[in-house]
Design a protein around this motif. Structure first.
Motif, PDB file in Angstrom:
ATOM      1  N   SER A   1       0.620  32.836  -0.662  1.00  0.00           N
ATOM      2  CA  SER A   1      -0.386  32.896  -1.668  1.00  0.00           C
ATOM      3  C   SER A   1       0.261  32.956  -3.178  1.00  0.00           C
ATOM      4  O   SER A   1      -0.668  32.556  -4.060  1.00  0.00           O
ATOM      5  N   SER A   2       1.376  33.494  -3.283  1.00  0.00           N
ATOM      6  CA  SER A   2       1.860  33.560  -4.704  1.00  0.00           C
ATOM      7  C   SER A   2       2.512  32.448  -5.232  1.00  0.00           C
ATOM      8  O   SER A   2       3.218  32.516  -6.222  1.00  0.00           O
ATOM      9  N   ILE A   3       2.865  31.567  -4.452  1.00  0.00           N
ATOM     10  CA  ILE A   3       3.574  30.283  -4.625  1.00  0.00           C
ATOM     11  C   ILE A   3       2.774  29.318  -5.855  1.00  0.00           C
ATOM     12  O   ILE A   3       1.766  29.016  -5.884  1.00  0.00           O
ATOM     13  N   PRO A   4       3.412  29.107  -7.104  1.00  0.00           N
ATOM     14  CA  PRO A   4       2.869  28.471  -8.073  1.00  0.00           C
ATOM     15  C   PRO A   4       2.483  26.904  -7.558  1.00  0.00           C
ATOM     16  O   PRO A   4       3.374  26.435  -7.019  1.00  0.00           O
ATOM     17  N   LEU A   5       1.554  26.255  -8.129  1.00  0.00           N
ATOM     18  CA  LEU A   5       1.263  25.212  -7.994  1.00  0.00           C
ATOM     19  C   LEU A   5       2.338  24.123  -8.831  1.00  0.00           C
ATOM     20  O   LEU A   5       2.403  22.967  -8.302  1.00  0.00           O
ATOM     21  N   ALA A   6       2.649  24.680  -9.872  1.00  0.00           N
ATOM     22  CA  ALA A   6       3.942  23.876 -10.383  1.00  0.00           C
ATOM     23  C   ALA A   6       4.974  23.851  -9.518  1.00  0.00           C
ATOM     24  O   ALA A   6       5.712  22.907  -9.771  1.00  0.00           O
ATOM     25  N   SER A   7       5.138  24.808  -8.644  1.00  0.00           N
ATOM     26  CA  SER A   7       6.380  24.706  -7.687  1.00  0.00           C
ATOM     27  C   SER A   7       6.046  23.799  -6.692  1.00  0.00           C
ATOM     28  O   SER A   7       7.060  22.730  -6.076  1.00  0.00           O
ATOM     29  N   MET A   8       4.997  23.192  -6.276  1.00  0.00           N
ATOM     30  CA  MET A   8       4.528  22.455  -5.234  1.00  0.00           C
ATOM     31  C   MET A   8       4.577  20.976  -5.991  1.00  0.00           C
ATOM     32  O   MET A   8       5.046  19.859  -5.101  1.00  0.00           O
ATOM     33  N   ALA A   9       4.326  20.662  -7.241  1.00  0.00           N
ATOM     34  CA  ALA A   9       4.179  19.445  -7.819  1.00  0.00           C
ATOM     35  C   ALA A   9       5.494  18.631  -7.687  1.00  0.00           C
ATOM     36  O   ALA A   9       5.498  17.443  -7.177  1.00  0.00           O
ATOM     37  N   PRO A  10       6.825  18.916  -7.893  1.00  0.00           N
ATOM     38  CA  PRO A  10       7.960  18.184  -7.973  1.00  0.00           C
ATOM     39  C   PRO A  10       8.412  18.124  -6.542  1.00  0.00           C
ATOM     40  O   PRO A  10       8.852  16.959  -6.408  1.00  0.00           O
ATOM     41  N   ILE A  11       7.702  18.790  -5.506  1.00  0.00           N
ATOM     42  CA  ILE A  11       8.214  18.380  -4.088  1.00  0.00           C
ATOM     43  C   ILE A  11       7.314  17.047  -3.806  1.00  0.00           C
ATOM     44  O   ILE A  11       8.146  16.064  -3.267  1.00  0.00           O
ATOM     45  N   LEU A  12       6.125  17.149  -4.203  1.00  0.00           N
ATOM     46  CA  LEU A  12       5.334  16.041  -3.871  1.00  0.00           C
ATOM     47  C   LEU A  12       5.924  14.697  -4.775  1.00  0.00           C
ATOM     48  O   LEU A  12       5.791  13.485  -4.283  1.00  0.00           O
TER      49      LEU A  12
ATOM     50  N   PHE B   1       0.894  -1.090  -0.035  1.00  0.00           N
ATOM     51  CA  PHE B   1      -0.011  -0.017  -0.094  1.00  0.00           C
ATOM     52  C   PHE B   1       0.939   1.159   0.051  1.00  0.00           C
ATOM     53  O   PHE B   1       0.377   2.407  -0.522  1.00  0.00           O
ATOM     54  N   THR B   2       2.009   1.195   0.623  1.00  0.00           N
ATOM     55  CA  THR B   2       2.928   2.239   0.622  1.00  0.00           C
ATOM     56  C   THR B   2       3.242   2.626  -1.089  1.00  0.00           C
ATOM     57  O   THR B   2       3.393   3.801  -1.400  1.00  0.00           O
ATOM     58  N   SER B   3       3.693   1.743  -1.702  1.00  0.00           N
ATOM     59  CA  SER B   3       3.971   1.829  -3.038  1.00  0.00           C
ATOM     60  C   SER B   3       2.858   2.203  -3.997  1.00  0.00           C
ATOM     61  O   SER B   3       2.869   3.040  -4.667  1.00  0.00           O
ATOM     62  N   GLY B   4       1.874   1.754  -3.505  1.00  0.00           N
ATOM     63  CA  GLY B   4       0.365   2.374  -4.171  1.00  0.00           C
ATOM     64  C   GLY B   4       0.232   3.620  -3.879  1.00  0.00           C
ATOM     65  O   GLY B   4      -0.035   4.534  -4.960  1.00  0.00           O
ATOM     66  N   ILE B   5       0.390   4.120  -2.829  1.00  0.00           N
ATOM     67  CA  ILE B   5       0.068   5.487  -2.304  1.00  0.00           C
ATOM     68  C   ILE B   5       1.110   6.489  -3.131  1.00  0.00           C
ATOM     69  O   ILE B   5       0.777   7.469  -3.623  1.00  0.00           O
ATOM     70  N   ALA B   6       2.501   5.845  -3.244  1.00  0.00           N
ATOM     71  CA  ALA B   6       3.480   6.719  -3.819  1.00  0.00           C
ATOM     72  C   ALA B   6       3.087   6.893  -5.495  1.00  0.00           C
ATOM     73  O   ALA B   6       3.124   8.060  -6.072  1.00  0.00           O
ATOM     74  N   VAL B   7       2.630   5.931  -6.043  1.00  0.00           N
ATOM     75  CA  VAL B   7       1.972   5.867  -7.451  1.00  0.00           C
ATOM     76  C   VAL B   7       0.924   6.944  -7.597  1.00  0.00           C
ATOM     77  O   VAL B   7       1.030   7.912  -8.365  1.00  0.00           O
ATOM     78  N   ILE B   8      -0.248   6.929  -6.815  1.00  0.00           N
ATOM     79  CA  ILE B   8      -1.133   7.813  -6.669  1.00  0.00           C
ATOM     80  C   ILE B   8      -0.864   9.249  -6.514  1.00  0.00           C
ATOM     81  O   ILE B   8      -1.316  10.127  -7.266  1.00  0.00           O
ATOM     82  N   ILE B   9       0.140   9.412  -5.504  1.00  0.00           N
ATOM     83  CA  ILE B   9       0.503  11.006  -5.282  1.00  0.00           C
ATOM     84  C   ILE B   9       1.197  11.431  -6.651  1.00  0.00           C
ATOM     85  O   ILE B   9       1.054  12.348  -7.082  1.00  0.00           O
ATOM     86  N   PHE B  10       2.135  10.624  -7.241  1.00  0.00           N
ATOM     87  CA  PHE B  10       2.952  11.129  -8.196  1.00  0.00           C
ATOM     88  C   PHE B  10       2.133  11.230  -9.492  1.00  0.00           C
ATOM     89  O   PHE B  10       2.040  12.402 -10.255  1.00  0.00           O
TER      90      PHE B  10
ATOM     91  N   ALA C   1      -0.625  16.595 -13.524  1.00  0.00           N
ATOM     92  CA  ALA C   1      -1.623  17.951 -13.886  1.00  0.00           C
ATOM     93  C   ALA C   1      -0.974  19.362 -13.615  1.00  0.00           C
ATOM     94  O   ALA C   1      -0.831  20.298 -14.355  1.00  0.00           O
ATOM     95  N   ASN C   2      -0.668  19.401 -12.304  1.00  0.00           N
ATOM     96  CA  ASN C   2      -0.061  20.947 -11.616  1.00  0.00           C
ATOM     97  C   ASN C   2       1.356  21.047 -12.353  1.00  0.00           C
ATOM     98  O   ASN C   2       1.774  21.955 -12.533  1.00  0.00           O
ATOM     99  N   PHE C   3       2.095  19.823 -12.458  1.00  0.00           N
ATOM    100  CA  PHE C   3       3.691  19.838 -13.121  1.00  0.00           C
ATOM    101  C   PHE C   3       3.465  20.558 -14.562  1.00  0.00           C
ATOM    102  O   PHE C   3       4.123  21.606 -14.861  1.00  0.00           O
ATOM    103  N   PHE C   4       2.628  20.039 -15.227  1.00  0.00           N
ATOM    104  CA  PHE C   4       2.389  20.572 -16.715  1.00  0.00           C
ATOM    105  C   PHE C   4       1.346  21.755 -16.993  1.00  0.00           C
ATOM    106  O   PHE C   4       1.232  22.031 -17.945  1.00  0.00           O
TER     107      PHE C   4
END
Length: 587
Positions: free
Chosen positions: A342-353, A129-138, A143-146
């Motif tokens: 509030s000015s942080i782009p969602l695209a900046s959060m995506a690679p962190i996750l 389930f940990t590996s499955g969670i990782a796939v879901i998060i990735f 969508a936010n990355f692109f």
């Protein structure tokens, strides 16, 4: 005893130097926790500030009340699929209720000392389930990355993939550039001896570039979720009803189990890094308190965070004060700098996750179990696929059931019942299996070696193996039980059936019975029925007892010679002596 519970009792030998170390480690971990808290919150389908609230309140309470000196608590990636599913199905208000119920469950688990039981959850299930969670998060961050537009989030993995494929033509290259800057920064900063964490550097750098070079070209936290308030929400008790409890108790249980597993795994990691020892039951109680209080301030479920706990230790943490300090740092930053977040782009959060998902995927452990090609591999794959394509609740339930069934089968396969006799070639005449042949098998004494746990999964096979091989009715049935470590009531029931059925025409003897099976026989009264004089510490004593209760008339002329006494009992020794006398007279 009270001193062990209260926080002040955990600061014995504390000094000003210790305080300085805790402040420094708390500062570093607090800075790391801010982008992660917002990212986990957004990925869970709620506003980013709720992750910050959770980091502050749960982080402080878990450190104050938990069972590990170094534990850092807060929102984690492991919760994302289950929390997102609850939000999509029941709404944010009911997520708070589910989190509160999970806190109660965790607290009760600690009260009833169930902390050690969580450790018995099979590794293939947790890896799956940990590996499955990782796939879901990735996948959830693509969508936010692109910078894809018009995306609707769904609980179904397939529908989310379809949304990405259908809307991929809306790709925003400014978002890709922003995400790329953050990703490269996060990957490269560990190679340099910097005290500032990579995710924070990547977040600030990519936000600065986006704001300076192409403002208003990428989606931000503010444009998507509104301004982040610079204060904690007011205290509010959720509207809990019987109907809602019945509706949410299942998801709450999954949150509690998952939170318990994550927190205790994190505590074990901390123990290994510091050569310390955590209190698992107290840790569950602390997690329970945190998860009961956090929803009252709008926070989402929290647990021990392995990466943040490890960072806390590496930066010199000495006591739980470092965890308290990390929560205070986050609160301080929330009050002073919330409008800027509030000015942080969602695209900046995506690679962190995405990096978090990659690190938590346990890909090496996954491959290691998979290549064994055993029942564990099957449990791993099933749990993984159900986590990704159905949901975490079903995955954990099915994974645990499969693991229990396969474990039961393994244990039943271990149970072996074989007919045995003394080995004539052994100077001690040791009783061994495979000594019985058509030419050597005592018609009056049947000895069986019973090996393995006598429980519900093996009890019927045990009975059948004995009843199927006794195709005659011997005088004595001797069961050697020195290798039966455990017996349950089902095993006792089948043993009772054998004993009571055989006792109608013969004698049942038991030798080398271990304490646990003997205790079960005493409690059920079967030992009284058998008779204490029919229990023997050594098999040799039981055989001597059996030989005294034979029908000696049936022994006359017997050619099996199963025991050394058989030459006398069968009369063969008289024939030998007569032959010797005849040969002497003739000579």
């Amino acid at each position: 005893m009270k001193q062990k519970w209260f926080y002040i009792g955990r600061l014995s030998g504390y000094s000003l130097q210790s305080l300085q170390k805790d402040i420094l480690s708390g500062l570093v971990v607090g800075v790391i926790a801010i982008p992660l808290g917002m990212a986990f919150s957004i990925a869970s389908g709620v506003k980013p500030e709720y992750g910050i609230y959770t980091t502050i309140i749960a982080g402080i309470l878990i450190s104050l009340c938990g069972g590990s000196k170094y534990q850092i608590g807060g929102p984690t990636g492991a919760f994302i699929p289950i929390l997102f599913g609850i939000v999509m199905t029941y709404g944010y208000e009911n997520l708070l209720i589910a989190g509160f119920l999970a806190g109660i469950i965790l607290f009760l688990m600690g009260i009833f000392k169930l902390g050690s039981l969580i450790k018995f959850i099979p590794r293939p299930v947790t890896i799956g389930f940990t590996s499955g969670i990782a796939v879901i998060i990735f996948i959830g961050q693509i969508a936010n990355f692109f910078g894809l537009a018009g995306i609707e989030k769904h609980e179904s993995f397939f529908r989310n993939i379809r949304e990405i494929v259908v809307h991929f033509h809306t790709i925003n290259f400014y978002s890709v550039l922003t995400a790329g800057i953050c990703l490269v920064t996060v990957l490269l900063t560990p190679k340099f001896p910097l005290k500032i964490p990579g995710p924070l550097i990547g977040l600030l750098l990519s936000t600065f570039v986006a704001s300076l070079l192409y403002p208003n070209q990428v989606a931000t936290i503010g444009s998507t979720f509104g301004e982040i308030p610079s204060h904690l929400p007011r205290f509010e008790i959720p509207n809990i009803t019987i109907e809602k409890i019945q509706q949410l108790i299942g998801p709450a249980f999954v949150i509690a189990v998952l939170g318990g597993i994550e927190s205790l795994l994190s505590a074990v990691v901390a123990d290994g890094m510091t050569n310390s020892k955590h209190n698992s039951n107290r840790e569950l109680m602390g997690q329970g308190i945190a998860n009961m209080v956090t929803p009252l301030f709008g926070g989402i479920p929290a647990t021990g965070a392995i990466a943040r706990t490890a960072t806390n230790i590496k930066n010199g943490a000495v006591s739980p004060l470092s965890g308290v300090m990390h929560g205070i740092v986050v609160l301080f930053i929330l009050v002073l700098f919330a409008p800027y977040a509030s000015s942080i782009p969602l695209a900046s959060m995506a690679p962190i996750l995405m990096v978090v998902a990659w690190n938590m995927s346990e890909r090496h452990a996954f491959y290691h179990v998979l290549k064994t090609k055993t029942e564990d591999s099957f449990v791993l794959v099933v749990t993984f696929l159900l986590t990704v394509f159905v949901n975490l609740t079903v995955a954990v339930e099915v994974g645990l059931i499969l693991a229990v069934l396969l474990f039961t089968k393994r244990m039943s396969d271990i149970m072996v019942t074989t007919k045995a006799l003394p080995n004539p070639k052994n100077k001690h005449k040791k009783v061994e299996a495979h000594m019985v042949t058509d030419a050597r098998d005592c018609p009056q004494i049947s000895i069986y070696n019973v090996e393995g746990p006598l429980f519900f999964g093996a009890a019927q096979a045990f009975e059948q193996s004995i009843m199927n091989t006794i195709n005659y009715k011997p005088k004595v049935l001797l069961l050697r039980m020195g290798k039966v470590p455990f017996m349950d009531t089902t095993g006792e029931s089948y043993l009772s059936s054998i004993v009571k059925g055989f006792s109608k025409y013969g004698i049942v003897l038991l030798s080398e019975v271990k304490p646990q099976p003997k205790s079960v026989l005493n409690k059920t009264g079967l030992s009284h029925f058998i008779g204490e004089d029919h229990f023997f510490k050594h098999t040799g004593e039981a055989i001597n007892f059996a030989l005294k209760h034979l029908n000696e008339d049936k022994c006359i002329g017997c050619k099996h010679f199963a025991f050394r006494e058989c030459t006398v009992l069968s009369g063969t020794h008289k024939d030998v002596e007569e032959q010797r006398r005849t040969e002497f007279t003739t000579s």
